[in-house]
Design a protein around this motif. Structure first.
Motif, PDB file in Angstrom:
ATOM      1  N   ASP A 110       0.851  -1.190   0.000  1.00 38.84           N
ATOM      2  CA  ASP A 110       0.000   0.000   0.000  1.00 38.84           C
ATOM      3  C   ASP A 110       0.885   1.238   0.000  1.00 38.84           C
ATOM      4  O   ASP A 110       1.454   1.606   1.022  1.00 38.84           O
ATOM      5  CB  ASP A 110      -0.912   0.000   1.231  1.00 38.84           C
ATOM      6  CG  ASP A 110      -1.825   1.219   1.268  1.00 38.84           C
ATOM      7  OD1 ASP A 110      -1.731   2.079   0.368  1.00 38.84           O
ATOM      8  OD2 ASP A 110      -2.634   1.315   2.203  1.00 38.84           O
ATOM      9  N   GLU A 111       0.959   1.875  -1.174  1.00 34.46           N
ATOM     10  CA  GLU A 111       1.857   3.034  -1.316  1.00 34.46           C
ATOM     11  C   GLU A 111       1.461   4.185  -0.408  1.00 34.46           C
ATOM     12  O   GLU A 111       2.277   5.056  -0.112  1.00 34.46           O
ATOM     13  CB  GLU A 111       1.853   3.528  -2.763  1.00 34.46           C
ATOM     14  CG  GLU A 111       2.829   2.779  -3.641  1.00 34.46           C
ATOM     15  CD  GLU A 111       2.879   3.376  -5.041  1.00 34.46           C
ATOM     16  OE1 GLU A 111       2.643   4.575  -5.192  1.00 34.46           O
ATOM     17  OE2 GLU A 111       3.147   2.593  -5.979  1.00 34.46           O
ATOM     18  N   SER A 112       0.200   4.226   0.029  1.00 39.91           N
ATOM     19  CA  SER A 112      -0.242   5.329   0.877  1.00 39.91           C
ATOM     20  C   SER A 112       0.152   5.109   2.337  1.00 39.91           C
ATOM     21  O   SER A 112      -0.034   5.986   3.176  1.00 39.91           O
ATOM     22  CB  SER A 112      -1.753   5.522   0.763  1.00 39.91           C
ATOM     23  OG  SER A 112      -2.424   4.470   1.429  1.00 39.91           O
ATOM     24  N   CYS A 113       0.687   3.957   2.650  1.00 44.21           N
ATOM     25  CA  CYS A 113       1.153   3.689   4.014  1.00 44.21           C
ATOM     26  C   CYS A 113       2.390   4.560   4.282  1.00 44.21           C
ATOM     27  O   CYS A 113       3.356   4.541   3.525  1.00 44.21           O
ATOM     28  CB  CYS A 113       1.480   2.199   4.138  1.00 44.21           C
ATOM     29  SG  CYS A 113       1.945   1.700   5.802  1.00 44.21           S
ATOM     30  N   ILE A 114       2.340   5.330   5.351  1.00 42.10           N
ATOM     31  CA  ILE A 114       3.419   6.277   5.689  1.00 42.10           C
ATOM     32  C   ILE A 114       4.591   5.516   6.323  1.00 42.10           C
ATOM     33  O   ILE A 114       4.369   4.580   7.087  1.00 42.10           O
ATOM     34  CB  ILE A 114       2.903   7.326   6.708  1.00 42.10           C
ATOM     35  CG1 ILE A 114       1.621   7.997   6.207  1.00 42.10           C
ATOM     36  CG2 ILE A 114       3.965   8.356   7.027  1.00 42.10           C
ATOM     37  CD1 ILE A 114       0.813   8.644   7.325  1.00 42.10           C
ATOM     38  N   PHE A 115       5.820   5.924   6.022  1.00 46.85           N
ATOM     39  CA  PHE A 115       7.012   5.282   6.592  1.00 46.85           C
ATOM     40  C   PHE A 115       7.776   6.327   7.399  1.00 46.85           C
ATOM     41  O   PHE A 115       8.291   7.295   6.850  1.00 46.85           O
ATOM     42  CB  PHE A 115       7.860   4.711   5.457  1.00 46.85           C
ATOM     43  CG  PHE A 115       9.141   4.029   5.872  1.00 46.85           C
ATOM     44  CD1 PHE A 115       9.384   3.627   7.188  1.00 46.85           C
ATOM     45  CD2 PHE A 115      10.124   3.756   4.911  1.00 46.85           C
ATOM     46  CE1 PHE A 115      10.567   2.991   7.538  1.00 46.85           C
ATOM     47  CE2 PHE A 115      11.310   3.114   5.262  1.00 46.85           C
ATOM     48  CZ  PHE A 115      11.533   2.740   6.576  1.00 46.85           C
ATOM     49  N   GLY A 148      12.200  -0.662  -0.512  1.00 44.54           N
ATOM     50  CA  GLY A 148      12.464   0.311  -1.569  1.00 44.54           C
ATOM     51  C   GLY A 148      11.815   1.660  -1.281  1.00 44.54           C
ATOM     52  O   GLY A 148      11.662   2.480  -2.180  1.00 44.54           O
ATOM     53  N   ARG A 149      11.440   1.901  -0.031  1.00 43.58           N
ATOM     54  CA  ARG A 149      10.791   3.174   0.336  1.00 43.58           C
ATOM     55  C   ARG A 149      11.734   4.019   1.196  1.00 43.58           C
ATOM     56  O   ARG A 149      12.510   3.483   1.973  1.00 43.58           O
ATOM     57  CB  ARG A 149       9.504   2.891   1.148  1.00 43.58           C
ATOM     58  CG  ARG A 149       8.387   2.167   0.398  1.00 43.58           C
ATOM     59  CD  ARG A 149       7.446   3.140  -0.303  1.00 43.58           C
ATOM     60  NE  ARG A 149       6.921   4.139   0.590  1.00 43.58           N
ATOM     61  CZ  ARG A 149       5.732   4.068   1.224  1.00 43.58           C
ATOM     62  NH1 ARG A 149       4.964   3.032   1.028  1.00 43.58           N
ATOM     63  NH2 ARG A 149       5.337   5.028   2.018  1.00 43.58           N
ATOM     64  N   GLU A 150      11.643   5.342   1.049  1.00 42.46           N
ATOM     65  CA  GLU A 150      12.442   6.261   1.862  1.00 42.46           C
ATOM     66  C   GLU A 150      11.605   6.713   3.060  1.00 42.46           C
ATOM     67  O   GLU A 150      10.475   7.168   2.885  1.00 42.46           O
ATOM     68  CB  GLU A 150      12.814   7.511   1.052  1.00 42.46           C
ATOM     69  CG  GLU A 150      13.859   7.298  -0.014  1.00 42.46           C
ATOM     70  CD  GLU A 150      15.227   6.971   0.554  1.00 42.46           C
ATOM     71  OE1 GLU A 150      15.629   7.590   1.557  1.00 42.46           O
ATOM     72  OE2 GLU A 150      15.888   6.076  -0.012  1.00 42.46           O
TER      73      GLU A 150
END
Lengths: 240, 240
Positions: A110-115, A148-150
């Protein structure tokens, strides 16, 4: 200097409070979504304070996995991907492959999930100088590579902590000094956000480090002032 | 093409064999030192083959730690630092904070301790395309950040695998072609080591990727030839 009575617990900012604030600003409180938390008690307390729901803390042994194959092909997620609004990664002595895999799956599916990362310190100080104690940095790096997420990094020198301070105390940057013992976090934090900066030499970095930074044109890590230690400021104030 | 009878198990190179070979070349077999291994069965088998002593595999729960404080200040190492000649990091579903801390301490407390990574793949393929399976890359990144050390990476496109192949088969690079399905590992491995290169389009990368690499001047990722698949080479050979 010293501990003036007007300095209370409420005068102190810790990264956990900024994590909670950053989650709030990102709108997580407007959803019913939960936070997958890789972190220890401090962050839990702050999320509790803001009534944010989280899960995943404490031990999460791989033995719960019935699969005896070397690779874990199927993951039993505690929460459905669509119910997870954020992954927060901080220091956690219970960090393991299982948690890494869960964090990566929430972030990738889920790309909208905040990291959010509390900080990216490589190691933390301990009573035995010979023992390396990995801090949040290595754990954040693992989740970053797997997903692969910042991440949004909340700790100094990044902006979320500054936003939080401004929002809470309405400070005037022109009349504010950042005093700290590290050029790459404290001084950089101050310079990046328009504050005066002072390095105290009683901690990590020394005058040599300032000179090195100057030679290497790392102006954002060169303080305007330095002092032996925080206490060295006291006589100046008393004379005023 | 096809599986010619002369192709046996001994014709196949896996990263685990290259790890063992790299350890040997680095001289670990001339010492009595052991290997601290974060990795699974494949690497264990190859180290066994070469009679290299290793430890640390399998579960290593934090619960063995009597300390109930959030941070782990004292680490009970299974082996004294001076008895550990190398840390090898690969895929390990039992990876956890405890293993990370041990690896970092062996690497930091003795600079002569060798640091080897089997590969740095971020994720590995599995039967369910929606499930992210972290590979060795995230684990290597964590150890790298915690220790401040750079590993020797054994997997393609790095040189240890090439050294191993040359040593074992005495190949002539001018008469050798590297065929693979990834531009950033297989083709780069071939080009970096003076081989002819062919990309097969039946896997990860396509002609578009070659064109992208060419546009971005990443010549080391542009193959000299490409083919639909490995089988597409067969008719040519039969006609010869």
């Amino acid at each position: 200097m010293g501990y003036h009575p007007s300095i209370t617990k409420d005068s102190i900012v810790n990264p956990a409070a900024v994590v909670a604030d950053t989650l709030n600003r990102a709108g997580i409180h407007r959803t019913d979504k939960k936070v997958y938390l890789i972190g220890s008690q401090g962050v839990q307390d702050e999320l509790d304070n803001l009534n944010l729901e989280y899960f995943g803390t404490g031990p999460d042994p791989i033995s719960r996995q019935s699969d005896t194959r070397p690779f874990i092909y199927d993951l039993e997620l505690d929460e459905e991907v669509e119910n997870v609004g954020a992954v927060v990664v901080g220091y956690d002595k219970h960090f393991n492959y299982h948690k890494l895999m869960k964090a990566a799956n929430y972030l990738v599916q889920d790309e909208s999930c905040i990291f959010i990362a509390t900080n990216t310190d490589e190691t933390c100080p301990g009573p035995n100088p010979d023992t390396v104690i990995p801090d949040a940095g290595p754990l954040v790096a693992a989740v970053q590579v797997a997903s692969g997420r910042e991440p949004v990094v909340v700790g100094k020198p990044h902006t979320p902590a500054f936003d939080y301070i401004c929002h809470r105390w309405n400070i005037n940057p022109d009349r504010t000094m950042m005093i700290g013992d590290r050029t790459n976090t404290d001084v950089k934090f101050g310079r990046d956000h328009g504050l005066r900066t002072m390095l105290v030499l009683s901690g990590c970095h020394q005058v040599d480090d300032i000179v090195d930074n100057q030679m290497n044109e790392l102006d954002d890590m060169v303080p305007e002032f330095y002092a032996d230690c925080l206490g060295a400021l006291a006589p100046q104030r008393n004379r005023a």
